[in-house]
Design a protein around this motif. Structure first.
Motif, PDB file in Angstrom:
ATOM      1  N   ARG A  10       0.863  -1.190   0.000  1.00 25.28           N
ATOM      2  CA  ARG A  10       0.000   0.000   0.000  1.00 25.28           C
ATOM      3  C   ARG A  10       0.893   1.231   0.000  1.00 25.28           C
ATOM      4  NH1 ARG A  10      -5.342  -1.326   1.205  1.00 25.28           N
ATOM      5  NH2 ARG A  10      -5.592  -3.266   2.307  1.00 25.28           N
ATOM      6  N   PHE A  11       0.572   2.195  -0.839  1.00 25.50           N
ATOM      7  CA  PHE A  11       1.355   3.418  -0.910  1.00 25.50           C
ATOM      8  C   PHE A  11       0.909   4.450   0.119  1.00 25.50           C
ATOM      9  CE2 PHE A  11       2.201   1.385  -4.935  1.00 25.50           C
ATOM     10  CZ  PHE A  11       3.578   1.501  -4.988  1.00 25.50           C
ATOM     11  N   GLU A  12      -0.182   4.161   0.816  1.00 24.05           N
ATOM     12  CA  GLU A  12      -0.625   4.942   1.967  1.00 24.05           C
ATOM     13  C   GLU A  12      -1.535   4.051   2.798  1.00 24.05           C
ATOM     14  OE1 GLU A  12      -4.378   7.532   0.613  1.00 24.05           O
ATOM     15  OE2 GLU A  12      -2.503   8.110  -0.367  1.00 24.05           O
ATOM     16  N   GLY A  15      -5.032   2.693   1.813  1.00 20.25           N
ATOM     17  CA  GLY A  15      -5.214   3.043   0.410  1.00 20.25           C
ATOM     18  C   GLY A  15      -5.343   1.789  -0.443  1.00 20.25           C
ATOM     19  N   ASP A  42       9.608   5.786   0.802  1.00 26.19           N
ATOM     20  CA  ASP A  42       8.480   6.682   1.057  1.00 26.19           C
ATOM     21  C   ASP A  42       7.885   6.315   2.425  1.00 26.19           C
ATOM     22  OD1 ASP A  42       5.945   7.880   1.242  1.00 26.19           O
ATOM     23  OD2 ASP A  42       5.584   7.686  -0.907  1.00 26.19           O
ATOM     24  N   LYS A  44       5.104   6.698   3.760  1.00 25.27           N
ATOM     25  CA  LYS A  44       3.689   6.311   3.787  1.00 25.27           C
ATOM     26  C   LYS A  44       3.470   4.864   3.361  1.00 25.27           C
ATOM     27  CE  LYS A  44       2.836   9.878   1.263  1.00 25.27           C
ATOM     28  NZ  LYS A  44       2.178  10.792   0.337  1.00 25.27           N
ATOM     29  N   VAL A  45       4.476   4.224   2.777  1.00 26.83           N
ATOM     30  CA  VAL A  45       4.335   2.872   2.220  1.00 26.83           C
ATOM     31  C   VAL A  45       4.278   1.822   3.332  1.00 26.83           C
ATOM     32  CG1 VAL A  45       5.544   1.097   0.893  1.00 26.83           C
ATOM     33  CG2 VAL A  45       5.368   3.418   0.005  1.00 26.83           C
ATOM     34  N   GLU A  46       3.423   0.834   3.135  1.00 28.21           N
ATOM     35  CA  GLU A  46       3.334  -0.336   4.011  1.00 28.21           C
ATOM     36  C   GLU A  46       3.433  -1.591   3.154  1.00 28.21           C
ATOM     37  OE1 GLU A  46      -0.439  -0.180   5.968  1.00 28.21           O
ATOM     38  OE2 GLU A  46       0.126   1.556   7.180  1.00 28.21           O
ATOM     39  N   THR A  64       6.790  -0.754   7.845  1.00 33.22           N
ATOM     40  CA  THR A  64       6.294   0.618   7.741  1.00 33.22           C
ATOM     41  C   THR A  64       7.495   1.546   7.905  1.00 33.22           C
ATOM     42  OG1 THR A  64       5.913   0.854  10.111  1.00 33.22           O
ATOM     43  CG2 THR A  64       4.080  -0.019   8.792  1.00 33.22           C
TER      44      THR A  64
END
Length: 71
Positions: A10-12, A15, A42, A44-46, A64
């Motif tokens: 996930r990029f956020e 999301g 980044d 925000k990436v998970e 994370t």
């Protein structure tokens, strides 16, 4: 019941997700490591490594911005 292994990117948080699914844990772990290396610059990436049996999902590893959590 069949068990499969997912890697979810996930990029956020909460999301849309990009996901791969494998029958064996080895290839899924390899993809998890690859995606962590490629995308986690980044904050925000998970990235999640998940064991799925039927409709039940159990998160095995999560990356994370704070680093990795292994369950």
């Amino acid at each position: 019941m069949t068990t499969s292994y997912l890697v979810r990117l996930r990029f956020e948080a909460d999301g849309p997700a990009v996901e791969g699914e494998w029958a064996l844990p080895g290839p899924a772990e390899d993809r998890y490591t690859e995606w962590v290396g490629l995308y986690t610059k980044d904050p925000k990436v998970e990235v999640h490594l998940i064991e799925k049996t039927g409709a039940r999902e159990r998160v095995l590893r999560t990356w994370t911005a704070q680093g990795e959590n292994t369950l």
